[in-house]
Write an enzyme that holds these catalytic residues in place. Structure first.
Site, PDB file in Angstrom:
ATOM      1  N   TYR A  38       4.137   4.289   6.548  1.00  0.00           N
ATOM      2  CA  TYR A  38       3.679   4.828   7.834  1.00  0.00           C
ATOM      3  C   TYR A  38       2.659   3.936   8.528  1.00  0.00           C
ATOM      4  O   TYR A  38       2.170   4.277   9.613  1.00  0.00           O
ATOM      5  CB  TYR A  38       3.085   6.232   7.647  1.00  0.00           C
ATOM      6  CG  TYR A  38       1.932   6.320   6.681  1.00  0.00           C
ATOM      7  CD1 TYR A  38       0.639   6.032   7.080  1.00  0.00           C
ATOM      8  CD2 TYR A  38       2.143   6.703   5.364  1.00  0.00           C
ATOM      9  CE1 TYR A  38      -0.415   6.121   6.191  1.00  0.00           C
ATOM     10  CE2 TYR A  38       1.094   6.795   4.459  1.00  0.00           C
ATOM     11  CZ  TYR A  38      -0.191   6.507   4.885  1.00  0.00           C
ATOM     12  OH  TYR A  38      -1.234   6.591   3.992  1.00  0.00           O
ATOM     13  N   SER A  52       0.844  -1.195   0.000  1.00  0.00           N
ATOM     14  CA  SER A  52       0.000   0.000   0.000  1.00  0.00           C
ATOM     15  C   SER A  52       0.876   1.240   0.000  1.00  0.00           C
ATOM     16  O   SER A  52       2.054   1.188   0.364  1.00  0.00           O
ATOM     17  CB  SER A  52      -0.887  -0.003   1.255  1.00  0.00           C
ATOM     18  OG  SER A  52      -1.524   1.243   1.438  1.00  0.00           O
ATOM     19  N   LYS A  85       1.413  -2.901   6.664  1.00  0.00           N
ATOM     20  CA  LYS A  85       1.842  -2.753   5.277  1.00  0.00           C
ATOM     21  C   LYS A  85       3.323  -2.378   5.191  1.00  0.00           C
ATOM     22  O   LYS A  85       4.007  -2.718   4.228  1.00  0.00           O
ATOM     23  CB  LYS A  85       0.975  -1.724   4.551  1.00  0.00           C
ATOM     24  CG  LYS A  85      -0.452  -2.197   4.316  1.00  0.00           C
ATOM     25  CD  LYS A  85      -0.496  -3.484   3.494  1.00  0.00           C
ATOM     26  CE  LYS A  85      -1.911  -3.924   3.184  1.00  0.00           C
ATOM     27  NZ  LYS A  85      -1.959  -5.173   2.390  1.00  0.00           N
TER      28      LYS A  85
END
Length: 253
Positions: free
Chosen positions: A157, A152, A161
């Site tokens: 952040y 993603s 993912k």
């Protein structure tokens, strides 16, 4: 001077065998269709909906390939291995593995339900690894394969993912000289059933996303088709360890 060779055949997946986890709906369904349209025989791994068998049969009919569905709980390593082994027995090869199954469960850190934390990490990280580990056995024996992880734009952040993005790079380095390429597709905001549910509860979010996306809109699942075929095919034989962003320019600003 000899005539230049056409590039289109390099994108062909004819007679290849691809596995797509979570391949019966949303992004995964578009990936399954794209691989089949390019000639691959496709095994769809799913967790809950037995209608996936009908979906697989329709793909087989539409694209004149073999397509079957296999039920396995992605967080159960034994079930995943059993499904992958059965796919190999049924198809005779595993050339492409798309680790696509995933969830998104938001919440404030200070009050986040730890059961949701465990579920997210089990599916988005552990489940990805279980599938890749099971499929890699056959790729290593053959000396060739393509692993594609659906990560993603949030991989820089977002915890789960972020883990899959780094898993991509670690595995790419480990297997670079063993014939297996490992890459990540990093979608931006894509209009899926999951996104529609999110927007139903937070309708103002789409306006914000559109504002921060240079193309000014949310993407469509079909816009990931070219990315998965490119990374699965011989058109990308010198490509490994990358994050391929398909995000309307979101990460460039």
């Amino acid at each position: 001077m000899s005539a230049p060779l056409p590039t289109l055949p390099e994108f062909s997946l004819k007679d290849k065998v691809a596995i797509v986890t979570g391949g019966g709906r949303g992004i995964g369904l578009e990936m399954s269709k794209a691989l089949a349209e390019s000639g691959a025989n496709v095994a769809i791994m799913f967790v809950s909906s037995d209608k996936t068998h009908d979906t697989a049969a329709q793909i087989a009919k539409d694209y004149n390939v073999t397509c079957k569905a296999y039920k396995a709980d992605i967080i159960d390593p034994d079930a995943v291995k059993e499904a992958v082994d059965q796919i190999y027995k049924d198809f005779g090869a595993i050339d492409i593995f798309v680790a696509n199954a995933g969830v998104s469960i938001g919440g404030k850190t200070e009050e986040y339900d730890l059961n949701n934390w465990k579920k997210t990490m089990d599916i988005n990280v552990n489940g990805v690894f279980y599938g890749i580990q099971a499929a890699s056995k056959y790729m290593l024996e053959k000396g060739k394969g393509s692993v594609i992880i659906t990560s993603s734009i949030s991989g820089h952040y977002n915890t789960s993912k972020g883990a899959t993005t780094l898993m991509t790079k670690a595995l790419a380095a480990e297997w670079a000289q063993k014939g297996i390429r490992v890459n990540a597709i990093c979608p931006g905001y894509i209009r899926t059933e999951l996104l529609d549910i999110t927007l139903k509860n937070n309708p103002e979010w789409e306006k914000q996303w559109n504002h921060f996306t240079p193309m000014g809109r949310v993407g469509e699942p079909k816009e990931l088709r070219g990315a998965v075929v490119f990374l699965a095919s011989d058109a990308s034989t010198y490509v490994t360890g990358i994050e391929l962003f398909v995000d309307g320019g979101y990460t460039c600003v």
